[in-house]
Design an enzyme around this catalytic site. Structure first.
Site, PDB file in Angstrom:
ATOM      1  N   TRP A 275     -36.556  12.615 -22.167  1.00 57.23           N
ATOM      2  CA  TRP A 275     -37.930  12.369 -22.632  1.00 57.23           C
ATOM      3  C   TRP A 275     -38.706  11.710 -21.512  1.00 57.23           C
ATOM      4  O   TRP A 275     -38.165  10.829 -20.846  1.00 57.23           O
ATOM      5  CB  TRP A 275     -37.891  11.432 -23.846  1.00 57.23           C
ATOM      6  CG  TRP A 275     -39.215  11.079 -24.449  1.00 57.23           C
ATOM      7  CD1 TRP A 275     -39.852  11.721 -25.460  1.00 57.23           C
ATOM      8  CD2 TRP A 275     -40.049   9.966 -24.113  1.00 57.23           C
ATOM      9  NE1 TRP A 275     -41.031  11.091 -25.777  1.00 57.23           N
ATOM     10  CE2 TRP A 275     -41.182  10.008 -24.956  1.00 57.23           C
ATOM     11  CE3 TRP A 275     -39.975   8.931 -23.170  1.00 57.23           C
ATOM     12  CZ2 TRP A 275     -42.206   9.070 -24.900  1.00 57.23           C
ATOM     13  CZ3 TRP A 275     -40.988   8.002 -23.097  1.00 57.23           C
ATOM     14  CH2 TRP A 275     -42.089   8.073 -23.953  1.00 57.23           C
TER      15      TRP A 275
ATOM     16  N   SER B  64     -30.370  11.125 -20.549  1.00 57.86           N
ATOM     17  CA  SER B  64     -31.180  10.194 -21.345  1.00 57.86           C
ATOM     18  C   SER B  64     -31.206  10.625 -22.808  1.00 57.86           C
ATOM     19  O   SER B  64     -30.174  10.681 -23.467  1.00 57.86           O
ATOM     20  CB  SER B  64     -32.588  10.102 -20.752  1.00 57.86           C
ATOM     21  OG  SER B  64     -33.321   9.042 -21.343  1.00 57.86           O
ATOM     22  N   MET B  65     -32.380  11.001 -23.323  1.00 60.76           N
ATOM     23  CA  MET B  65     -32.464  11.472 -24.700  1.00 60.76           C
ATOM     24  C   MET B  65     -31.557  12.670 -24.934  1.00 60.76           C
ATOM     25  O   MET B  65     -31.004  12.844 -26.029  1.00 60.76           O
ATOM     26  CB  MET B  65     -33.915  11.827 -25.018  1.00 60.76           C
ATOM     27  CG  MET B  65     -34.126  12.292 -26.438  1.00 60.76           C
ATOM     28  SD  MET B  65     -35.849  12.659 -26.803  1.00 60.76           S
ATOM     29  CE  MET B  65     -35.647  13.164 -28.519  1.00 60.76           C
TER      30      MET B  65
ATOM     31  N   ASP C 200     -31.116   0.798 -13.783  1.00 60.31           N
ATOM     32  CA  ASP C 200     -31.887   1.528 -14.794  1.00 60.31           C
ATOM     33  C   ASP C 200     -32.727   0.546 -15.613  1.00 60.31           C
ATOM     34  O   ASP C 200     -32.193  -0.311 -16.314  1.00 60.31           O
ATOM     35  CB  ASP C 200     -30.924   2.291 -15.710  1.00 60.31           C
ATOM     36  CG  ASP C 200     -31.623   3.298 -16.607  1.00 60.31           C
ATOM     37  OD1 ASP C 200     -32.739   3.020 -17.062  1.00 60.31           O
ATOM     38  OD2 ASP C 200     -31.022   4.356 -16.875  1.00 60.31           O
TER      39      ASP C 200
ATOM     40  N   HIS D 139     -33.430   4.970 -13.632  1.00 58.82           N
ATOM     41  CA  HIS D 139     -33.188   5.889 -14.741  1.00 58.82           C
ATOM     42  C   HIS D 139     -33.265   7.343 -14.271  1.00 58.82           C
ATOM     43  O   HIS D 139     -32.404   8.153 -14.610  1.00 58.82           O
ATOM     44  CB  HIS D 139     -34.205   5.636 -15.854  1.00 58.82           C
ATOM     45  CG  HIS D 139     -33.911   6.382 -17.114  1.00 58.82           C
ATOM     46  ND1 HIS D 139     -32.705   6.265 -17.793  1.00 58.82           N
ATOM     47  CD2 HIS D 139     -34.658   7.259 -17.843  1.00 58.82           C
ATOM     48  CE1 HIS D 139     -32.730   7.021 -18.870  1.00 58.82           C
ATOM     49  NE2 HIS D 139     -33.880   7.652 -18.925  1.00 58.82           N
TER      50      HIS D 139
END
Length: 274
Positions: free
Chosen positions: A31, A97-98, A225, A254
């Site tokens: 995202w 991530s997502m 991150d 990140h």
């Protein structure tokens, strides 16, 4: 353009990009990006003899923009539709991530019959939200603040967000093209999907899903991150998945798929070849 049509309560159309031949590797973006974030990984994996399939989550990139279905059960069903319609077997799922949530929920719901390995890359599992039984999580106020900012000024919020995503300075010279590229991808997304996905990745508990992992799993996370901290996510996922391999990328933000692409690509290829 290659697309599949999903079914169920919240049907939509998913766009996917495919390159290379060999064992399938499915890349699931974070995202608020799209499959375009995987540019370096697609090239490296395809040139190394893998069939790379990177798709856009509903509401993002070139996929459909329904008004519902922005929850992980729906996202996992979308991934299952991709896996079955393309008849992918012996596949490797890699979620950033997502996107790591899709990997977790897919295995939790559908098992590993079609999957031989998994990768959680800077991923949100096991559970980001701080609760009574999850004291290591992030305060709900953080996600509420993101929601409010996106509702008030999505474009402005995204303009600032990517500097923390990549650990860059707004007035610095480094990385400005990368930030501009990322904003261009994110601006294209559905405003509704952008908002609803905050609720999804901020409030979904994947602990039971991780307990169902029965395949080799690589966890990669940057120790710098600022968006999904290592100690909240990657370290805990590694601890929960028996036999998993944890690789901590020193100094990585990140968005290390871009900033530390060569290092990530090497880790992914090494894991795939073992």
């Amino acid at each position: 353009m290659p697309r599949i049509q999903t079914s169920g309560a919240n049907p939509t159309e998913l766009y996917y990009y495919e390159q290379g031949q060999g064992q399938p590797v499915v890349l699931i973006h974070g995202w608020p990006l799209s499959h375009r974030m995987w540019e370096s990984q697609i090239t490296a994996l395809a040139e190394s003899g893998y069939r790379v399939i990177a798709y856009d989550r509903r509401g993002f990139g070139q996929s459909g923009r329904p008004t519902s279905g922005y929850d992980y059960d729906s996202f996992a069903a979308d991934l299952d539709a991709l896996m079955t319609q393309l008849d992918l077997r012996d596949a490797v799922l890699a979620g950033f991530s997502m996107g790591g949530g899709e990997v977790a929920r897919y295995i939790g719901r559908y098992g590993s019959e079609r999957v031989s390995k998994a990768m959680l890359l800077g991923a949100v599992p096991p559970f980001l939200l701080k609760t009574g039984d999850n004291p290591e999580g992030v305060d709900k106020s953080v996600f509420d603040g993101m929601l409010e900012a996106v509702r008030k000024d999505r474009i402005g919020f995204l303009g600032d967000f990517f500097y923390n995503f990549y650990n860059l300075e707004p007035d610095g010279k480094d990385g400005q093209e990368l930030v501009a590229f990322s904003k261009w991808i994110a601006w294209e997304a559905s405003p509704l999907a952008t908002r609803e996905c905050i609720n999804a990745f901020g409030g979904t508990d994947f602990r039971a899903d991780l307990a169902r992992f029965d395949i080799p799993t690589l966890v990669v996370h940057g120790d710098a991150d600022r968006i999904v901290p290592l100690q909240v996510s990657g370290q805990r996922s590694h601890d929960m998945i028996a036999g998993s391999r944890l690789e901590v990328v020193q100094g990585a933000p990140h968005g290390f798929a871009a900033t530390h692409a060569a290092q990530l690509n090497a880790l992914m290829l090494d894991f795939l070849k073992r």
